[in-house]
Design a protein around this motif. Structure first.
Motif, PDB file in Angstrom:
ATOM      1  N   ILE A 254       0.850  -1.200   0.000  1.00  0.00           N
ATOM      2  CA  ILE A 254       0.000   0.000   0.000  1.00  0.00           C
ATOM      3  C   ILE A 254       0.884   1.248   0.000  1.00  0.00           C
ATOM      4  CG2 ILE A 254      -1.742   1.303   1.281  1.00  0.00           C
ATOM      5  CD1 ILE A 254      -2.806  -1.284   2.370  1.00  0.00           C
ATOM      6  N   GLN A 258       0.593   3.469  -3.407  1.00  0.00           N
ATOM      7  CA  GLN A 258      -0.446   4.501  -3.316  1.00  0.00           C
ATOM      8  C   GLN A 258      -0.115   5.736  -4.155  1.00  0.00           C
ATOM      9  OE1 GLN A 258      -0.863   6.969   0.213  1.00  0.00           O
ATOM     10  NE2 GLN A 258       0.612   5.635   1.211  1.00  0.00           N
ATOM     11  N   ARG A 259      -1.123   6.584  -4.278  1.00  0.00           N
ATOM     12  CA  ARG A 259      -1.062   7.705  -5.206  1.00  0.00           C
ATOM     13  C   ARG A 259       0.181   8.572  -5.009  1.00  0.00           C
ATOM     14  NH1 ARG A 259      -4.598   9.052  -8.776  1.00  0.00           N
ATOM     15  NH2 ARG A 259      -4.446  11.186  -9.552  1.00  0.00           N
ATOM     16  N   LEU A 280      -2.819   1.502  -6.902  1.00  0.00           N
ATOM     17  CA  LEU A 280      -3.449   0.793  -5.801  1.00  0.00           C
ATOM     18  C   LEU A 280      -4.929   0.565  -6.121  1.00  0.00           C
ATOM     19  CD1 LEU A 280      -2.547  -0.264  -3.058  1.00  0.00           C
ATOM     20  CD2 LEU A 280      -3.273   1.892  -2.059  1.00  0.00           C
ATOM     21  N   TYR A 281      -5.515  -0.403  -5.450  1.00  0.00           N
ATOM     22  CA  TYR A 281      -6.911  -0.787  -5.646  1.00  0.00           C
ATOM     23  C   TYR A 281      -7.189  -1.205  -7.085  1.00  0.00           C
ATOM     24  CZ  TYR A 281      -6.862   1.875  -1.353  1.00  0.00           C
ATOM     25  OH  TYR A 281      -6.530   2.356  -0.116  1.00  0.00           O
TER      26      TYR A 281
END
Lengths: 416, 266
Positions: A254, A258-259, A280-281
């Motif tokens: 994560i 992540q961004r 992510l996701y």
């Protein structure tokens, strides 16, 4: 008082020896089992019984018959006549008091569109003044409260729920049609597309397994053929993430993906992308994290098998003129198959049950069966469906794993 | 040129092979190597380079009652689990290495099965079972569940140690007049102690790490470190969580080192 001593029964010598031997054997067996008894009792209580309860929960279906006993009994012999309406109101008055109404409403909604509202609407008007009326008037009042009662769907659902055990949840979990419309037809509305969820679970698991095998095979080869210090360092590098917490490893993905994380930062400073990419996701994140988490599980069985392949076999093939690659693929790799199969099987079976990693790094479209089991248990309190899904998951994993594990054990020639 | 080793692959194959394996090993290690140091970043950013190194996230972690409570819960649950799992697992292993054990393969498979069972299924099964016993949201309930998951590791390590144990020593002890318990305590246990110790470390680590079952059966009174991390990861990632992760890693690796040192001494 006279004491009579019975003479020892005349037993032939051989028979006595046989009996002694049997006693000794039983004693030896008891002696072996005795230390394991606490664990066996523990497992029987907290593993076997809970799993049996899952099976029971999956086929248990008693909300309707518990709340509407008289109605169900009446429907068994006749249709939804005036009498049925009167009994329904009777039953609902009792159900309201005994706390069976809410479970009934929830269960009716599983089987019929608007089933919950239909039940609650009648329950609202059900009272002593209504029972005092003529059966025909009761019928009219009930249908006025909710028009669904004038059609066959709700009644069919009540009739279908007349037994304490049914295949309702299992059918639902297998993706068969279980929900009716008020008019009695199967509804086309699908709340959960379980076949698609199974397919997704299998696709992700196969992808992760294939990737771990492709990455793991060369890795295992290099680790198992390196010796001394380098070999130790390499095996340490494989074991280090293996011993690191699953949650910590998922967390680090994560952080990385992540961004405003490390990966996006790296890609942007290198000029490959101009703005942060959504890493992510996504399915990409799910598969990547799962591969990283599963890789040691795939590699370790491979290493243990490859370590005992005699190098002389490959050398012999080479001395007889085989090219390095031909020698590897025709002599080395076939002997490594049990290890590859064991690692792949272990990875595949573990992947089927993954929950944590997809839940944290995957998007809504990457959730596998486990996620829905957790959701139906914790959020929707639909334990019947959660249990049925669990049975499908365990059943599927067993069906896949059993023949494969037999294959591995027959082809491993005692190496495990 | 001295002896020619036929097993060696030529350089043209070895070079890309080593490169590939190097990249793969990096894939294994890099996320941890990249993520964990961020706990020392003075700023709440998740990128490098850091403006400054600081311990502020560790201070936040150890200054927070919730995190400290979670850490203490985790340690308490893990210690109780270690005791139970090690006792049950070691005893069972002694029985399982005995060739007189009836249905040995079946019992072994049963003892190992919690490792392969999807955790969510185990969580659901225990949740439904516990709700009739009143064990949900209790310390005991969590310890039992963790013991179930940790015992396989104990059974595997202790069984492996016991297969190298010389059982004639037990007969010798009996010959010299030692009872079964005395022989176990004075002869067998000291010799298999490294295996038992390793099993205990695995049991501790399994419990210390576990989050899915806790999500099902634990109440606010059993908020463990992983559970607290999980909640944080779902809501808003902040560097305190990474500090918690570093703490988790440190505690388990310390234990592993102790176990290794003990095993080496023997």
């Amino acid at each position: 008082m006279t004491l009579t001593v019975l003479p020892e029964s005349p037993m032939p010598q051989a028979k006595k020896a046989e009996s002694n031997r049997r006693m000794a054997m039983i004693r030896r067996k008891l002696g072996a089992v005795l230390p394991a008894v606490p664990l066996i009792v523990f497992l029987a209580m907290f593993l076997v019984v809970p799993l049996a309860i899952i099976i029971k929960t999956a086929i248990q279906d008693r909300e309707i018959v518990a709340a509407l006993p008289a109605t169900v009994e009446h429907l068994a012999t006749s249709g939804s006549d005036d009498q049925a309406f009167a009994l329904l109101v009777d039953d609902l008055i009792i159900a309201k008091k005994s706390g069976l109404l809410r479970p009934l409403a929830r269960r009716m909604e599983y089987g019929v569109e608007g089933g919950s509202t239909a039940v609650m609407d009648v329950a609202r008007i059900a009272g002593d003044d209504l029972i005092a009326k003529q059966p025909g008037q009761i019928r009219q009042a009930v249908i006025e409260s909710n028009s669904a009662w004038g059609e066959s769907g709700v009644w069919n659902a009540i009739n279908a729920g007349s037994r304490s055990y049914s295949l309702f949840y299992l059918k639902w979990a297998l993706g068969l049609d279980v929900k009716h419309r008020a008019d009695g037809q199967f509804t086309s509305e699908i709340s959960y597309n379980f076949p698609a969820i199974y397919l997704r679970t299998i696709v992700i698991s196969v992808a992760v397994t294939a990737l771990t095998v492709l990455i793991g095979y060369p890795m295992a080869y290099v680790v198992s053929t390196s010796s001394g210090f380098v070999g130790k360092i390499l095996i340490f590098l494989v074991l280090l993430p293996f011993w690191t917490s699953l949650l910590v490893r998922t967390m680090s993905w994560i952080v990385v993906l992540q961004r405003n994380g490390v990966m996006n930062d790296l890609l942007m400073t290198s000029g490959l992308i101009s703005e942060p990419a959504p890493l992510l996701y996504t399915r990409f994140a799910t598969v990547l994290a799962m591969v990283q988490i599963q890789l040691p599980f795939t590699v370790l069985p491979m290493i243990s098998v490859m370590r005992v392949i005699p190098p002389s076999h490959v050398r012999a093939a080479r001395s007889m003129g085989a090219s390095p690659l031909a020698a590897h693929f025709s002599v080395f790799m076939p002997q490594a198959v049990p290890g590859i199969a064991a690692g792949a099987l272990l990875t595949f079976v573990l992947c089927l049950g993954f929950y944590l990693t997809p839940a944290l790094v995957g998007g809504p479209g990457d959730q596998m069966v486990s996620f829905f089991i957790a959701r139906f248990t914790n959020e929707q309190l639909n334990w019947g469906l959660a249990s049925a899904l669990s049975l499908v998951l365990i059943g599927g994993a067993t069906v896949i794993a059993l023949p494969l594990s037999r294959y591995i054990s027959t082809h491993s020639s005692g190496r495990f | 040129m001295s002896t020619r080793r036929y097993a060696d692959l030529p350089l043209s194959i070895r070079f890309p092979l080593y490169l590939f394996v190097g990249i793969s090993l990096a894939l294994l290690i890099l996320p941890l190597a990249a993520a964990l140091p961020i706990s020392f970043n003075s700023a709440p950013w998740f990128t490098y380079p850091f403006p400054d190194l600081s311990l502020r996230w560790f201070k936040a972690l150890f200054g927070s009652e919730i995190w400290i409570g979670a850490l203490l819960n985790s340690v308490g649950i893990a210690l109780a689990t270690t005791f139970l799992a090690t006792t049950l697992g070691t005893l069972a292993s002694i029985g399982l290495v005995n060739s007189n054990f009836p249905l040995r393969r079946f019992v072994m498979a049963l003892a190992i099965s919690p490792m392969l069972m999807p955790v969510v299924v185990l969580g659901l099964a225990l949740f439904i079972f516990y709700s009739s016993l009143g064990l949900n949201y209790t310390f005991m309930g969590v310890v039992i569940a963790h013991t179930l998951m940790a015992t396989p590791f104990v059974v595997i390590t202790v069984t492996a140690t016991l297969t190298r144990f010389d059982f004639t020593l037990m007969r010798a002890a009996a010959n010299l007049g030692a009872g079964k318990v005395a022989a176990f305590k004075d002869i067998m246990l000291p010799l298999i102690a490294p295996g038992v110790g390793a099993g205990a470390v695995f049991a501790f680590a399994t419990s210390f790490d576990e989050v899915v079952i806790v999500l099902f059966i634990a109440g606010p009174g059993q908020r463990t470190l992983p559970k607290q991390m999980f909640t944080g990861l779902r809501e808003q990632l902040d560097p305190t969580i990474i500090a918690a992760a570093v703490t988790m890693v440190l505690i388990t690796s310390l234990l592993m080192l102790v176990a290794l040192a003990v095993a080496r001494k023997r």
